[in-house]
Design a protein around this motif. Structure first.
Motif, PDB file in Angstrom:
ATOM      1  N   ASN A   1       0.823  -1.204   0.000  1.00 19.42           N
ATOM      2  CA  ASN A   1       0.000   0.000   0.000  1.00 19.42           C
ATOM      3  C   ASN A   1       0.856   1.251   0.000  1.00 19.42           C
ATOM      4  O   ASN A   1       2.021   1.226   0.382  1.00 19.42           O
ATOM      5  N   TYR A   2       0.247   2.369  -0.430  1.00 17.92           N
ATOM      6  CA  TYR A   2       0.920   3.651  -0.339  1.00 17.92           C
ATOM      7  C   TYR A   2       1.021   4.035   1.133  1.00 17.92           C
ATOM      8  O   TYR A   2       0.189   3.620   1.943  1.00 17.92           O
ATOM      9  N   PRO A   3       2.002   4.871   1.493  1.00 14.27           N
ATOM     10  CA  PRO A   3       2.037   5.367   2.879  1.00 14.27           C
ATOM     11  C   PRO A   3       0.729   6.103   3.191  1.00 14.27           C
ATOM     12  O   PRO A   3       0.050   6.578   2.283  1.00 14.27           O
ATOM     13  N   GLU A   4       0.418   6.203   4.475  1.00 18.87           N
ATOM     14  CA  GLU A   4      -0.869   6.735   4.923  1.00 18.87           C
ATOM     15  C   GLU A   4      -1.152   8.142   4.376  1.00 18.87           C
ATOM     16  O   GLU A   4      -2.217   8.417   3.843  1.00 18.87           O
ATOM     17  N   SER A   5      -0.172   9.032   4.496  1.00 20.43           N
ATOM     18  CA  SER A   5      -0.387  10.423   4.073  1.00 20.43           C
ATOM     19  C   SER A   5      -0.545  10.507   2.553  1.00 20.43           C
ATOM     20  O   SER A   5      -1.169  11.422   2.030  1.00 20.43           O
ATOM     21  N   PHE A   6       0.026   9.550   1.847  1.00 22.43           N
ATOM     22  CA  PHE A   6      -0.086   9.456   0.393  1.00 22.43           C
ATOM     23  C   PHE A   6      -1.530   9.062   0.034  1.00 22.43           C
ATOM     24  O   PHE A   6      -2.185   9.712  -0.798  1.00 22.43           O
TER      25      PHE A   6
ATOM     26  N   GLU B   1      -4.140   9.390   1.888  1.00 24.16           N
ATOM     27  CA  GLU B   1      -5.072  10.437   2.318  1.00 24.16           C
ATOM     28  C   GLU B   1      -5.168  11.538   1.254  1.00 24.16           C
ATOM     29  O   GLU B   1      -6.252  12.022   0.939  1.00 24.16           O
TER      30      GLU B   1
END
Lengths: 197, 197
Positions: A2-7, A9
């Motif tokens: 998965n993409y990092p969380e802030s990405f 978001e």
């Protein structure tokens, strides 16, 4: 993976915008990744500022940064005519013409069975409050869509009790188009609306 | 008539994004006008957070929220292979396959005469620092574009001095395409790269 969380978001946020899907949002986020910090901060600030500063004019419902919009405040505008439109976009479209010098009134939409919007949901009461003796003409310039036409007819009916001339912008063939390609209703309206040369 | 200042500013900000022109930006700003305050604040915060939290992994150059990316940190990954790609997007594309279990190295672009980018501008020194005895294969997976191919060749030359197997991902016909529509170079590469059945 998965993409990092802030990405993720930021992808979700871009997807709130019209016409931007998953792939498009990803592409925009990759672009933001390469933008410098100042530009991203500017963008972030512009969003907040926009929401904080833009209000609806308390007189006509157009957007503005103060209490009243520039058009309502302008003493040189012709106060005998009010052009009724659906949205602030339509005001800007009309203003580009530099042909009309009266005032506006923004309904904030149209009646719509689909969205369950009736005349009560529109910015109409404030229009009636503006109909002083000074106002001679109300030009109904809602879009020539089904909803826009319905709104125009209902509004004209309400206004018929008032001592004011009510007009509707004309239907007809767009300039540069051909009869051959026009739909029947447009051609019919164009024929009915013929004028003496 | 001009848009209010904060309206114009948000238009300018949207225009920084790729593929969004004047009209498109206007449309997005009108949409933001109708979004509720919370959503706009969330968007604004997401931009700042993204820029603040996303870093490049100090080992491989991939994006991550900490010092090292999830792949470099993962003890189950095969540390004998390093797949060299141009950008973080390519890592995500490879990872979707769930076929490769080795490590990555992100170059951060390609050599480019147009942009004046040479091998020195790429994340290459850190790749050489990673070439311990453990590493048996370096898979060069830059894009099969002119720049990507040039970068692959130059990188292969540099790596030839090292005791490591260097491979390049294959060129050929995309699955589902037809010979008839393939360009000559692709067809040639596909023919040259034929394998025993």
């Amino acid at each position: 993976m998965n993409y990092p969380e802030s990405f993720e978001e930021l992808i979700e946020c871009f997807k709130m915008l019209p016409g931007i899907g998953n792939k498009g949002a990803e592409r925009l986020v990759y672009h933001v990744l390469e933008m410098d910090n100042q530009s991203v901060e500017r963008f972030s600030r512009a969003l907040i500022n926009f929401k904080k500063k833009i209000h609806y004019c308390k007189t006509c419902g157009h957007i503005c940064e103060g209490e009243q919009c520039d058009i309502c405040k302008d003493p040189t505008r012709d106060r005998s005519a009010i052009c009724v439109v659906e949205s602030p976009r339509d005001v800007f479209a009309m203003e580009k013409l530099k042909e009309y010098h009266g005032l506006y009134h923004v309904l904030g939409g149209t009646v719509s069975i689909m969205d369950g919007k009736t005349m009560e949901d529109l910015n109409i009461q404030s229009l009636f409050d503006r109909l002083t003796d000074e106002v001679k003409e109300v030009i109904i310039a809602t879009n020539p869509t089904r909803e826009g036409e319905t709104t125009a007819l209902l509004l004209a009916k309400l206004l018929s009790k008032k001592d004011v001339t009510v007009t509707r912008i004309a239907n007809g063939l767009p300039v540069g188009s051909s009869l051959d390609y026009a739909d029947e209703l447009t051609l019919l309206r164009s024929f009915e609306g013929r004028q003496k040369l």
